[in-house]
Design an enzyme around this catalytic site. Structure first.
Site, PDB file in Angstrom:
ATOM      1  N   HIS A  35     -30.233  55.519 -33.832  1.00  0.00           N
ATOM      2  CA  HIS A  35     -30.206  54.211 -33.164  1.00  0.00           C
ATOM      3  C   HIS A  35     -31.589  53.567 -33.299  1.00  0.00           C
ATOM      4  O   HIS A  35     -32.531  53.938 -32.587  1.00  0.00           O
ATOM      5  CB  HIS A  35     -29.816  54.375 -31.689  1.00  0.00           C
ATOM      6  CG  HIS A  35     -29.600  53.069 -30.979  1.00  0.00           C
ATOM      7  ND1 HIS A  35     -28.476  52.789 -30.246  1.00  0.00           N
ATOM      8  CD2 HIS A  35     -30.370  51.949 -30.897  1.00  0.00           C
ATOM      9  CE1 HIS A  35     -28.557  51.577 -29.735  1.00  0.00           C
ATOM     10  NE2 HIS A  35     -29.704  51.056 -30.104  1.00  0.00           N
ATOM     11  N   LYS A  44     -39.771  38.936 -22.932  1.00  0.00           N
ATOM     12  CA  LYS A  44     -40.822  39.156 -23.920  1.00  0.00           C
ATOM     13  C   LYS A  44     -40.278  39.946 -25.115  1.00  0.00           C
ATOM     14  O   LYS A  44     -40.634  39.702 -26.263  1.00  0.00           O
ATOM     15  CB  LYS A  44     -41.994  39.890 -23.254  1.00  0.00           C
ATOM     16  CG  LYS A  44     -43.128  40.104 -24.225  1.00  0.00           C
ATOM     17  CD  LYS A  44     -44.488  40.294 -23.618  1.00  0.00           C
ATOM     18  CE  LYS A  44     -45.501  40.341 -24.770  1.00  0.00           C
ATOM     19  NZ  LYS A  44     -46.811  40.791 -24.388  1.00  0.00           N
ATOM     20  N   GLU A  85     -26.418  50.120 -20.800  1.00  0.00           N
ATOM     21  CA  GLU A  85     -27.892  50.099 -20.804  1.00  0.00           C
ATOM     22  C   GLU A  85     -28.310  49.268 -19.600  1.00  0.00           C
ATOM     23  O   GLU A  85     -28.751  48.129 -19.723  1.00  0.00           O
ATOM     24  CB  GLU A  85     -28.396  49.476 -22.114  1.00  0.00           C
ATOM     25  CG  GLU A  85     -29.911  49.535 -22.289  1.00  0.00           C
ATOM     26  CD  GLU A  85     -30.393  48.780 -23.534  1.00  0.00           C
ATOM     27  OE1 GLU A  85     -29.575  48.100 -24.175  1.00  0.00           O
ATOM     28  OE2 GLU A  85     -31.595  48.891 -23.838  1.00  0.00           O
ATOM     29  N   HIS A 125     -27.296  54.163 -25.614  1.00  0.00           N
ATOM     30  CA  HIS A 125     -27.879  54.233 -24.262  1.00  0.00           C
ATOM     31  C   HIS A 125     -26.965  54.969 -23.255  1.00  0.00           C
ATOM     32  O   HIS A 125     -27.293  56.046 -22.804  1.00  0.00           O
ATOM     33  CB  HIS A 125     -28.248  52.849 -23.723  1.00  0.00           C
ATOM     34  CG  HIS A 125     -29.289  52.188 -24.544  1.00  0.00           C
ATOM     35  ND1 HIS A 125     -30.592  52.608 -24.560  1.00  0.00           N
ATOM     36  CD2 HIS A 125     -29.232  51.153 -25.416  1.00  0.00           C
ATOM     37  CE1 HIS A 125     -31.298  51.855 -25.395  1.00  0.00           C
ATOM     38  NE2 HIS A 125     -30.491  50.973 -25.933  1.00  0.00           N
TER      39      HIS A 125
END
Lengths: 456, 456
Positions: free
Chosen positions: B50, B153, B301, B325
């Protein structure tokens, strides 16, 4: 209620921190402004099944009341414990470092005050005391970089407070304040760990203390008839030698006989990662005369595996009725299976676990999995005074907003309150009475919420 | 090895922070000094299953190489994305805010340098770029007070990097650097998510990119015969409209036919808590021609419950072979049961989860429970370049020291490496070849460790 929960839930989509995901010290004031917290404050929460009896009154009350009593001396100490206290009719030796607290305050007044009021002058001494006792800090992640740093400070507290409540007089003041605060916070019942009381000379006054508790609670119930009472789970320390633990077991068995309505079992505490494991005391725990002694073990209060969490195995093998913390239980699939099969209750203490460094974001607390799995748990608050929390409201908030699912509603809170009665050490008859008294307050609470929040 | 683990474990008894319990940004340098990390560095780790293909080369390399290419323009942007880049043979409009990067550097030199060397002069521009691209910060808890702050971000990075590697020329440089770093870090194989490439004009050059990857990997294998290759799991974004997702599924089905050895399935990504859930695209996912398309969904996730974690239910119902995840899986006992019964593999990404705000102390990562329960997992690194990690060593360190039990030894690491081959999309024949090539390196590794650490 559900609507309100969803409103706060909107933080999922914004950059506002989700309060139950942050450290309590950084979001306490914000939490207290929410309507969810307001409602939880109002709610009758049943009982607290895991609470240590020397950390149940607010520290500012301790400082403003107990340290203002006459004839109190204090000594600063080398090493970790910052200071100790002792009441004494005769002055204690200045050569050994003892100073009279009232004198200290007067001196400080002269030094720093001139004409200012005593209140302001004393502030800095009180601030020092507060910073010595309280675990609260604005930047917990950087202040406490490892569990041991905070556990050492945590341990210091108990050494310091013991000099302030080691007489029947101060223990009574302390207990009474605690009862008032518990009741105000919607808590109708508490099971206290520890329970031993030794006076300044080291004399065991636990029997007198038990009688005092019985009397004070009875008097309190006169004016608060729906208060359900206090019981004790007397406790030994994992720092004890085998011999001392042997004596402690003897003492506790004796007291369960002497105060059968008040003393309900045995536990051992102290930082599990550092001190002896349950198995160290096996000979002391498995005796002919311990077969009737109910065990309530602190176990698995650790983020490690293959260490203190082995206490979980022993707690289960020793037929503990409830397990204190059980934080590591999910890492042991066999233990968890047995806990579920045998219906062992896990005493979950959200804020304690966060403050003492076991978990940061409450949504990652193992109890979120316990709740998702419908496991038998209760929510307690361990030592709420040390982190400036209310007896149960802040922990219930964290349980509701952090441990439960986003869709869990008032029914989760109600179930947790019911659990605290159902899983207590009360007798069947006491539980029936308790449920009635809780149910009555629950009905009033629902009415109050409906009125206050215009829900009809 | 076990001894070394126990040596570090001594932090349990001291006030030294346990490295795997702290935030990576605060302990990276300390981790790199440990002998356990040194050994993990040397270890052949199998593959990474991943990994997103636009975050696999170190950011300092990106800045020092891609941004020094000629004809590069940059534009500062309003809003969240700090700047974009574009290569252009003809100057881009200054009126629209475009500036030539080489010119920017020269100007800065004049402004700040006088006689100092260019290297020092450029430092500040490079530092600005680094701070814009990298998620690293010395105080992550206070810098990123909510998941959304860091996710914004994080998203900005992908917008910015896309202008730097959107030609076959720069994509090749980028890929080659990544292959070298993967190989140096003991990684012999990778499955890349995303995989689409559009040039500066928005033209789809994915087919050319696929051919390029095939050629570059073949050339790389000439000099590195035990490198096992690269495969793609092409990916749509959860921010897509249904219509666009429909087109994406079409494109991906077409490419699995055109590049059957290279393109192995379909996934969808982007911040699960914010964008559409899998179920939003059900019509686009369940079609006659998707029955042969292997699904690999990012799902769960999230630290929330009853939201994005519902993707786990859909991922299981849609027969995903692996789940990216799966952080929230334990909060859904039925889902977890099905994952176990059907042998679905969970792609665990320790550092990604920590950096993106899902977990702090690795010992509370749900994968610690997966490992305790012998669940089928693999360790990947998601977007290691953004947090300054090596391709797999830092994640393996966290898995070994944080997720595994204190007593888990080299066998855990070995199993994780084996899993990464066993659970890959390689064919049976490829897996047999891969196991041989990994096994050979494993034997060499054991010899090297024994020699270096005088274990014989």
């Amino acid at each position: 209620m559900v609507q309100k929960e969803l409103a706060v839930e909107a933080s999922r989509l914004t950059t506002e921190p989700y309060l139950a995901s942050r450290h309590f010290f950084q979001v306490k004031e914000q939490i207290e402004k929410t309507s969810i917290f307001d409602i939880i404050r109002m709610m009758p929460k049943g009982g607290i099944l895991h609470l240590h009896d020397s950390s149940i009154a607010p520290l500012d009350w301790v400082i403003k009341n107990l340290t203002y009593l006459p004839n109190l001396y204090t000594k600063k100490r080398e090493g970790s414990v910052p200071r100790e206290f002792q009441f004494s009719q005769t002055p204690l030796s200045a050569e050994e470092g003892w100073e009279n607290v009232a004198h200290l305050r007067a001196i400080e007044k002269e030094y720093t005050c001139n004409d200012a009021s005593i209140q302001i002058c004393n502030k800095s001494f009180e601030e020092i005391l507060m910073s010595e006792l309280s675990l609260v800090t604005p930047d917990p992640y950087n202040t406490y970089k490892s569990e041991n740093v905070i556990w050492n400070k945590f341990g210091d507290y108990f050494s310091t407070i013991s000099g302030l409540r080691n007489s029947l007089e101060t223990a009574e003041m302390y207990l009474l304040k605690a009862l008032e605060d518990l009741y105000d916070d919607g808590v109708q019942y508490a099971e206290l760990r520890d329970g031993d009381l030794f006076d300044a000379n080291g004399t065991d006054i636990t029997d007198d203390y038990m009688r005092l508790v019985d009397r004070v609670v009875n008097e309190f119930q006169m004016t608060h008839p729906d208060f359900l009472g206090i019981k004790f789970i007397l406790t030994g320390s994992r720092a004890f030698s085998e011999q001392r633990m042997q004596q402690q077991v003897d003492r506790i068995i004796e007291r369960t006989k002497k105060f059968p309505d008040l003393v309900k079992g045995f536990d051992m505490d102290a930082h599990e990662d550092v001190y002896h494991k349950i198995r160290f005391y096996l000979d002391e725990l498995i005796r002919n005369d311990t077969s009737d002694l109910p065990f309530f073990f602190h176990a698995g209060e650790t983020a490690w595996t293959q260490g203190a969490d082995m206490n979980l195995v022993d707690a289960v093998l020793l037929n503990a009725s409830r397990i204190g913390h059980g934080f590591a239980a999910l890492k042991h699939p066999k233990v968890m299976e047995t806990i579920r099969e045998q219906g062992i209750v896990i005493e979950v203490q959200p804020l304690s676990n966060q403050v003492l460094g076991f978990v940061n974001d409450m949504r990652n607390h193992p109890a979120s999995h316990f709740i998702a799995n419908n496991d038998r748990i209760c929510i307690s608050s361990d030592d709420f005074a040390l982190w400036g929390a209310l007896p149960l409201s802040h922990d219930f908030y964290m349980a509701f907003m952090g441990l439960g699912s986003s869709k869990d509603d008032l029914r989760l809170l109600k179930q947790l309150a019911i659990n605290s009665i159902k899983f207590s050490t009360m007798t069947q008859a006491e539980k029936i009475d308790a449920m009635h008294k809780w149910q009555w307050r629950w009905t009033v609470f629902i009415d109050e919420v409906i009125t206050k929040y215009h829900l009809l």
